[in-house]
Motif scaffolding. Structure first.
Motif, PDB file in Angstrom:
ATOM      1  N   VAL A 180      16.764 109.489 -65.286  1.00  0.00           N
ATOM      2  CA  VAL A 180      15.435 109.170 -65.811  1.00  0.00           C
ATOM      3  C   VAL A 180      14.412 109.147 -64.673  1.00  0.00           C
ATOM      4  O   VAL A 180      13.311 109.671 -64.791  1.00  0.00           O
ATOM      5  CB  VAL A 180      15.449 107.812 -66.545  1.00  0.00           C
ATOM      6  CG1 VAL A 180      14.054 107.449 -67.033  1.00  0.00           C
ATOM      7  CG2 VAL A 180      16.424 107.862 -67.718  1.00  0.00           C
ATOM      8  N   LEU A 181      14.780 108.540 -63.578  1.00  0.00           N
ATOM      9  CA  LEU A 181      13.912 108.531 -62.403  1.00  0.00           C
ATOM     10  C   LEU A 181      13.810 109.932 -61.808  1.00  0.00           C
ATOM     11  O   LEU A 181      14.697 110.772 -62.007  1.00  0.00           O
ATOM     12  CB  LEU A 181      14.472 107.574 -61.344  1.00  0.00           C
ATOM     13  CG  LEU A 181      14.540 106.096 -61.709  1.00  0.00           C
ATOM     14  CD1 LEU A 181      15.310 105.330 -60.655  1.00  0.00           C
ATOM     15  CD2 LEU A 181      13.139 105.514 -61.877  1.00  0.00           C
ATOM     16  N   THR A 182      12.740 110.177 -61.071  1.00  0.00           N
ATOM     17  CA  THR A 182      12.588 111.448 -60.360  1.00  0.00           C
ATOM     18  C   THR A 182      12.884 111.232 -58.883  1.00  0.00           C
ATOM     19  O   THR A 182      12.723 110.113 -58.362  1.00  0.00           O
ATOM     20  CB  THR A 182      11.161 111.999 -60.520  1.00  0.00           C
ATOM     21  OG1 THR A 182      10.233 111.112 -59.849  1.00  0.00           O
ATOM     22  CG2 THR A 182      10.778 112.117 -61.985  1.00  0.00           C
ATOM     23  N   PRO A 183      13.317 112.278 -58.179  1.00  0.00           N
ATOM     24  CA  PRO A 183      13.528 112.137 -56.733  1.00  0.00           C
ATOM     25  C   PRO A 183      12.281 111.654 -55.999  1.00  0.00           C
ATOM     26  O   PRO A 183      12.385 110.895 -55.032  1.00  0.00           O
ATOM     27  CB  PRO A 183      13.922 113.557 -56.301  1.00  0.00           C
ATOM     28  CG  PRO A 183      14.548 114.155 -57.525  1.00  0.00           C
ATOM     29  CD  PRO A 183      13.759 113.593 -58.676  1.00  0.00           C
ATOM     30  N   GLU A 184      11.120 112.069 -56.465  1.00  0.00           N
ATOM     31  CA  GLU A 184       9.875 111.644 -55.814  1.00  0.00           C
ATOM     32  C   GLU A 184       9.684 110.137 -55.942  1.00  0.00           C
ATOM     33  O   GLU A 184       9.236 109.469 -54.995  1.00  0.00           O
ATOM     34  CB  GLU A 184       8.683 112.383 -56.434  1.00  0.00           C
ATOM     35  CG  GLU A 184       8.598 113.857 -56.076  1.00  0.00           C
ATOM     36  CD  GLU A 184       9.652 114.694 -56.809  1.00  0.00           C
ATOM     37  OE1 GLU A 184      10.193 114.211 -57.829  1.00  0.00           O
ATOM     38  OE2 GLU A 184       9.938 115.817 -56.352  1.00  0.00           O
ATOM     39  N   GLN A 185      10.007 109.581 -57.120  1.00  0.00           N
ATOM     40  CA  GLN A 185       9.890 108.132 -57.299  1.00  0.00           C
ATOM     41  C   GLN A 185      10.826 107.384 -56.354  1.00  0.00           C
ATOM     42  O   GLN A 185      10.461 106.352 -55.787  1.00  0.00           O
ATOM     43  CB  GLN A 185      10.219 107.760 -58.750  1.00  0.00           C
ATOM     44  CG  GLN A 185       9.154 108.136 -59.759  1.00  0.00           C
ATOM     45  CD  GLN A 185       9.589 107.851 -61.186  1.00  0.00           C
ATOM     46  OE1 GLN A 185      10.680 108.243 -61.599  1.00  0.00           O
ATOM     47  NE2 GLN A 185       8.745 107.155 -61.946  1.00  0.00           N
ATOM     48  N   VAL A 186      12.029 107.906 -56.191  1.00  0.00           N
ATOM     49  CA  VAL A 186      13.000 107.253 -55.314  1.00  0.00           C
ATOM     50  C   VAL A 186      12.538 107.329 -53.863  1.00  0.00           C
ATOM     51  O   VAL A 186      12.612 106.346 -53.121  1.00  0.00           O
ATOM     52  CB  VAL A 186      14.392 107.897 -55.490  1.00  0.00           C
ATOM     53  CG1 VAL A 186      15.383 107.302 -54.497  1.00  0.00           C
ATOM     54  CG2 VAL A 186      14.895 107.708 -56.913  1.00  0.00           C
ATOM     55  N   ARG A 187      12.059 108.487 -53.435  1.00  0.00           N
ATOM     56  CA  ARG A 187      11.587 108.625 -52.052  1.00  0.00           C
ATOM     57  C   ARG A 187      10.419 107.675 -51.776  1.00  0.00           C
ATOM     58  O   ARG A 187      10.358 107.041 -50.718  1.00  0.00           O
ATOM     59  CB  ARG A 187      11.154 110.066 -51.784  1.00  0.00           C
ATOM     60  CG  ARG A 187      12.279 111.073 -51.715  1.00  0.00           C
ATOM     61  CD  ARG A 187      11.789 112.408 -51.172  1.00  0.00           C
ATOM     62  NE  ARG A 187      12.803 113.438 -51.304  1.00  0.00           N
ATOM     63  CZ  ARG A 187      12.897 114.270 -52.329  1.00  0.00           C
ATOM     64  NH1 ARG A 187      12.014 114.204 -53.321  1.00  0.00           N
ATOM     65  NH2 ARG A 187      13.851 115.173 -52.388  1.00  0.00           N
ATOM     66  N   GLU A 188       9.497 107.596 -52.721  1.00  0.00           N
ATOM     67  CA  GLU A 188       8.336 106.727 -52.523  1.00  0.00           C
ATOM     68  C   GLU A 188       8.757 105.276 -52.412  1.00  0.00           C
ATOM     69  O   GLU A 188       8.256 104.528 -51.561  1.00  0.00           O
ATOM     70  CB  GLU A 188       7.353 106.916 -53.671  1.00  0.00           C
ATOM     71  CG  GLU A 188       6.090 106.084 -53.527  1.00  0.00           C
ATOM     72  CD  GLU A 188       5.108 106.305 -54.667  1.00  0.00           C
ATOM     73  OE1 GLU A 188       4.091 105.589 -54.712  1.00  0.00           O
ATOM     74  OE2 GLU A 188       5.371 107.184 -55.518  1.00  0.00           O
TER      75      GLU A 188
END
Length: 264
Positions: free
Chosen positions: A69-77
């Motif tokens: 559900v999460l995006t890689p960009e959300q995790v990196r941020e």
């Protein structure tokens, strides 16, 4: 007077030659120790500079895997990895703590250094087993009872919780004794024990009291589950009962050793 014999001259020669040899050996060992110590210091200094001061072992990229559900960009941020910093200095525990704090959807996270230039983030997201609807929003609850996200559209595969607590009889007693949070916890336990094939078709999990929990399936069939106790046995019994009475509309596994089914 007779001069010294040959044996005496040999002994004197050995005695006179001893101390210089010892001194030479001692000096050589001292120089060797000094050289080795200097080598260790230089090697250590070089290693420290290579790890902390050189431009070669620094963070250049952050990779993310395991998201659904999460995006890689959300995790990196959320991870906020200091790109450009020496790789050895990056605190993996701090990154994990930030991810768990900022993204409650994350159940597990593995933060690793990927030499020479990377940080790897492998995440495992929480899976909802139950939804609590309020004001047109759905709060997702995982198998541990953690309410980790609120979404506007109900995800598939998780039943909605319905607290149908009357103000009389056993419902009032359950509410007074256990409280709403405990009843929700019981519903979560039941949701986690429902057989996978039945869970996919379960639309509502209705709680009337502590020991009166019912599953409402998408095709109108119902399952009387009872309390959350003996969940594994009830799941096995329900699977077998549904196979044996495929035309039934109501199933009762509240007592798994004495199941029942009916056409209405």
């Amino acid at each position: 007077m007779a001069g010294p014999t040959t044996a005496e001259r040999g002994e004197r020669q050995q005695e006179s030659s001893g101390p210089p040899l010892v001194r030479r050996f001692g000096n050589r060992r001292f120089r060797t120790i000094v050289i080795l110590a200097l080598g260790v210091v230089l090697l250590g200094s070089g290693s420290v500079w290579l790890l902390y001061g050189s431009p070669w072992l620094r963070v250049r990229h952050v990779s993310v895997s395991g998201t659904a559900v999460l995006t890689p960009e959300q995790v990196r941020e959320a991870a906020d990895v200091p790109v450009g910093a020496p790789l050895i200095s990056v605190g993996t525990d701090g990154i994990e703590a930030r991810l768990r704090r900022k993204l409650p959807r994350i159940d597990e996270v593995d933060v690793v250094r990927s030499w020479p230039h990377g940080i790897g983030l492998k995440v495992t997201e929480r899976t909802p087993v139950l939804l609590i609807e309020k004001g047109g929003k759905f709060t997702e609850v995982d198998k541990e009872g953690v309410r980790f996200a609120t979404v506007s559209q109900a995800p598939e595969g998780a039943p909605a919780l319905e607290l149908s607590l009357s103000r009389s009889g056993s419902a009032t007693a359950s509410l007074r004794r256990f409280g709403t949070d405990r009843l929700v916890r019981e519903a979560v336990d039941v949701a986690g024990d429902i057989p996978a094939a039945v869970r996919r078709d379960t639309r509502t999990l209705k709680v009337r009291s502590y020991d009166d929990i019912t599953l409402e399936l998408g095709d109108g069939r119902t399952v009387e589950w009872g309390s959350a106790g003996n969940g594994a046995a009830k799941a096995r019994t329900l699977t077998a009962l549904m196979k044996a009475a495929s035309d039934a509309r109501h199933f009762d596994v509240s007592v798994p050793t004495a199941p029942a089914s009916s056409a209405s």
